[in-house]
Design an enzyme around this catalytic site. Sequence first.
Site, short mmCIF file in Angstrom:
data_model
loop_
_atom_site.label_atom_id
_atom_site.label_comp_id
_atom_site.label_asym_id
_atom_site.label_seq_id
_atom_site.Cartn_x
_atom_site.Cartn_y
_atom_site.Cartn_z
N TRP A 11 0.82 -1.21 0.00
CA TRP A 11 0.00 0.00 0.00
C TRP A 11 0.86 1.27 0.00
O TRP A 11 0.59 2.22 -0.72
CB TRP A 11 -0.95 -0.03 1.19
CG TRP A 11 -2.03 1.00 1.23
CD1 TRP A 11 -2.43 1.71 2.33
CD2 TRP A 11 -2.90 1.42 0.16
NE1 TRP A 11 -3.47 2.55 2.01
CE2 TRP A 11 -3.78 2.39 0.68
CE3 TRP A 11 -3.00 1.09 -1.20
CZ2 TRP A 11 -4.75 3.03 -0.09
CZ3 TRP A 11 -3.98 1.74 -1.99
CH2 TRP A 11 -4.83 2.68 -1.43
N GLY A 134 -10.59 3.53 3.23
CA GLY A 134 -11.71 3.30 2.31
C GLY A 134 -11.47 2.07 1.47
O GLY A 134 -10.45 1.38 1.62
N SER A 136 -10.06 0.09 -1.05
CA SER A 136 -8.91 0.39 -1.91
C SER A 136 -7.91 -0.77 -1.93
O SER A 136 -6.98 -0.79 -1.14
CB SER A 136 -8.21 1.64 -1.39
OG SER A 136 -7.99 1.56 0.01
N ALA A 138 -4.70 -2.23 -3.14
CA ALA A 138 -3.50 -1.68 -3.78
C ALA A 138 -3.37 -2.22 -5.21
O ALA A 138 -2.94 -1.50 -6.11
CB ALA A 138 -2.28 -2.07 -2.95
N LYS A 190 -13.64 -4.07 9.71
CA LYS A 190 -14.09 -4.77 8.50
C LYS A 190 -13.14 -5.94 8.20
O LYS A 190 -13.56 -6.93 7.59
CB LYS A 190 -14.23 -3.81 7.32
CG LYS A 190 -12.96 -3.09 6.87
CD LYS A 190 -12.16 -3.82 5.85
CE LYS A 190 -10.78 -3.23 5.72
NZ LYS A 190 -9.90 -3.94 4.80
N ASP A 243 -15.61 -0.49 2.56
CA ASP A 243 -14.39 -1.30 2.60
C ASP A 243 -14.71 -2.78 2.82
O ASP A 243 -14.01 -3.67 2.34
CB ASP A 243 -13.46 -0.77 3.71
CG ASP A 243 -12.00 -1.02 3.39
OD1 ASP A 243 -11.72 -1.73 2.42
OD2 ASP A 243 -11.14 -0.52 4.14
N ARG A 254 -6.09 -10.16 1.59
CA ARG A 254 -5.37 -11.23 2.30
C ARG A 254 -6.08 -11.62 3.58
O ARG A 254 -5.87 -12.71 4.09
CB ARG A 254 -3.92 -10.84 2.55
CG ARG A 254 -3.75 -9.52 3.17
CD ARG A 254 -2.37 -9.05 2.86
NE ARG A 254 -2.38 -8.02 1.87
CZ ARG A 254 -1.96 -6.80 2.11
NH1 ARG A 254 -1.51 -6.48 3.29
NH2 ARG A 254 -1.97 -5.90 1.17
N1 LIG Z 1 -2.58 -3.58 0.58
C1 LIG Z 1 -3.69 -2.88 0.49
O1 LIG Z 1 -4.42 -2.99 -0.50
C2 LIG Z 1 -4.03 -1.91 1.58
C3 LIG Z 1 -4.99 -0.92 1.29
C4 LIG Z 1 -5.33 -0.02 2.28
C5 LIG Z 1 -4.74 -0.10 3.53
N2 LIG Z 1 -3.83 -1.09 3.79
C6 LIG Z 1 -3.26 -1.13 5.13
O2 LIG Z 1 -1.93 -0.63 5.05
C7 LIG Z 1 -1.13 -1.27 6.06
C8 LIG Z 1 0.10 -1.86 5.41
O3 LIG Z 1 -0.39 -2.79 4.47
P1 LIG Z 1 0.47 -3.26 3.24
O4 LIG Z 1 -0.47 -3.96 2.34
O5 LIG Z 1 1.28 -2.16 2.68
O6 LIG Z 1 1.39 -4.32 4.00
P2 LIG Z 1 2.77 -4.92 3.52
O7 LIG Z 1 3.01 -6.09 4.38
O8 LIG Z 1 2.75 -5.07 2.04
O9 LIG Z 1 3.81 -3.77 3.85
C9 LIG Z 1 4.18 -3.39 5.14
C10 LIG Z 1 5.54 -2.77 5.00
O10 LIG Z 1 5.93 -2.24 6.26
C11 LIG Z 1 7.31 -2.49 6.36
N3 LIG Z 1 7.71 -2.40 7.73
C12 LIG Z 1 7.52 -3.29 8.73
N4 LIG Z 1 8.03 -2.82 9.87
C13 LIG Z 1 8.53 -1.59 9.57
C14 LIG Z 1 9.18 -0.61 10.31
N5 LIG Z 1 9.42 -0.82 11.60
N6 LIG Z 1 9.53 0.56 9.69
C15 LIG Z 1 9.28 0.76 8.38
N7 LIG Z 1 8.67 -0.17 7.61
C16 LIG Z 1 8.30 -1.32 8.20
C17 LIG Z 1 7.53 -3.86 5.76
O11 LIG Z 1 8.89 -4.07 5.40
C18 LIG Z 1 6.61 -3.78 4.56
O12 LIG Z 1 7.28 -3.28 3.42
C19 LIG Z 1 -2.03 -2.32 6.73
O13 LIG Z 1 -2.53 -1.79 7.93
C20 LIG Z 1 -3.15 -2.52 5.73
O14 LIG Z 1 -4.37 -2.89 6.35
C21 LIG Z 1 -3.45 -1.98 2.83
#
Ligand SMILES: NC(=O)c1ccc[n+]([C@@H]2O[C@H](COP(=O)([O-])OP(=O)(O)OC[C@H]3O[C@@H](n4cnc5c(N)ncnc54)[C@H](O)[C@@H]3O)[C@@H](O)[C@H]2O)c1
Length: 333
Positions: A11, A134, A136, A138, A190, A243, A254
């Site tokens: 994201w 919202g 979304s 990625a 959600k 969402d 996931r």
């Molecule tokens: N993937 C989606 O479609 C999406 C959409 C909206 C919101 N989100 C939310 O965004 C958040 C992250 O999701 P994601 O899909 O990007 O997860 P992800 O697992 O793809 O990415 C998380 C990232 O955080 C990094 N990370 C972990 N610990 C860290 C630290 N201490 N400092 C800096 N970086 C660190 C990891 O290396 C990884 O790159 C979640 O809460 C998720 O619910 C995801």
Amino acid sequence: MNISIIGGGAWGTTLAQVLADNGHNVLIRDINDKFVEKINNTHLHPFFDLEIPSTIKATLDLSEACNYSDILVLCVPTKVMRSVLHEINTHINTKKLFVNVSKGIEPETSYRVSQIVEEEISKNKLKGYVVLSGPSHAEEVILRKVTSLVAASKSTEAALEVQNIFSNDTYLRVYSSDDVIGVETGGAMKNAIAIVSGVASGMGLGENARAFLISRGIKEIVAIVQALGGNIETAYGLSGVGDLIVTASSMNSRNFQCGLKIGQGMSVAEAQGSSVQTVEGIRAIEAGYEIGKKYNLDLPIISTAYQVVHDKIQAKDALKQLLARSLKSERYW
Ligand SMILES: NC(=O)c1ccc[n+]([C@@H]2O[C@H](COP(=O)([O-])OP(=O)(O)OC[C@H]3O[C@@H](n4cnc5c(N)ncnc54)[C@H](O)[C@@H]3O)[C@@H](O)[C@H]2O)c1
């Protein structure tokens, strides 16, 4: 404008592209050196292997990222949010606007991210807080498919600033809101219902059962949002029901996939561990259960899911348990 993104996973890097498309300079901070190298050297998204604008830069250095801009977008898993914020606080000397895009609640405290920010960031370093959430995936936003979000803040000015920074007139439309509690809580809870929906699919139940669990699950999300002081309209808006629609029946989710594996008989630990990406829903089930106990809420689906994720009952027995409950009016609160 310069903008820092803390957490460059699926994201975070996708939002970096949105910001770059909107003409901003972005510096991503991630702890994974392979991601940082990939973004800087090949200009590819670390998860989707799609080309991203070459203006997006990445670093392993938190201090560099914190001091690059006055806007810090928080996109790390909620389980590390407190420790990351604690560290950020030691690196900043001026006021920053924190924009949280992670979706989760801290189970130990039942805190939302805004509350963790308030605890970990000194008042003289906190310009404001906005949650951006919202429906979304990625996977779709990276392809610039039409998406909507909501930016909520106690400060109208901050909400409008974030709305303008992220919106564009080709694929991303951001609404504003003053209901931080509602947006954060709906966005977190959600994921709990998405897991339940996945479990139902994994057990081979049909669409009817999924619709049953999702609709009744919405009632539970609404009850939690209201108990915590959020607005019912927010729970039924983009960050809640919106969402849930996108999460609760999509293989792109996931959380749904994690539930699916549990429903097929995999242990919770294995199902969670089999995803390289963040699965927030198990912790959301735990947080929802704790909030339910604290506020004396009737949350049959979340309570039953809690028993399943803690290996107290099997998924098939959970279903029997839900069906054996005494019959109710649909409007029972
Ligand atoms: N993937 C989606 O479609 C999406 C959409 C909206 C919101 N989100 C939310 O965004 C958040 C992250 O999701 P994601 O899909 O990007 O997860 P992800 O697992 O793809 O990415 C998380 C990232 O955080 C990094 N990370 C972990 N610990 C860290 C630290 N201490 N400092 C800096 N970086 C660190 C990891 O290396 C990884 O790159 C979640 O809460 C998720 O619910 C995801």
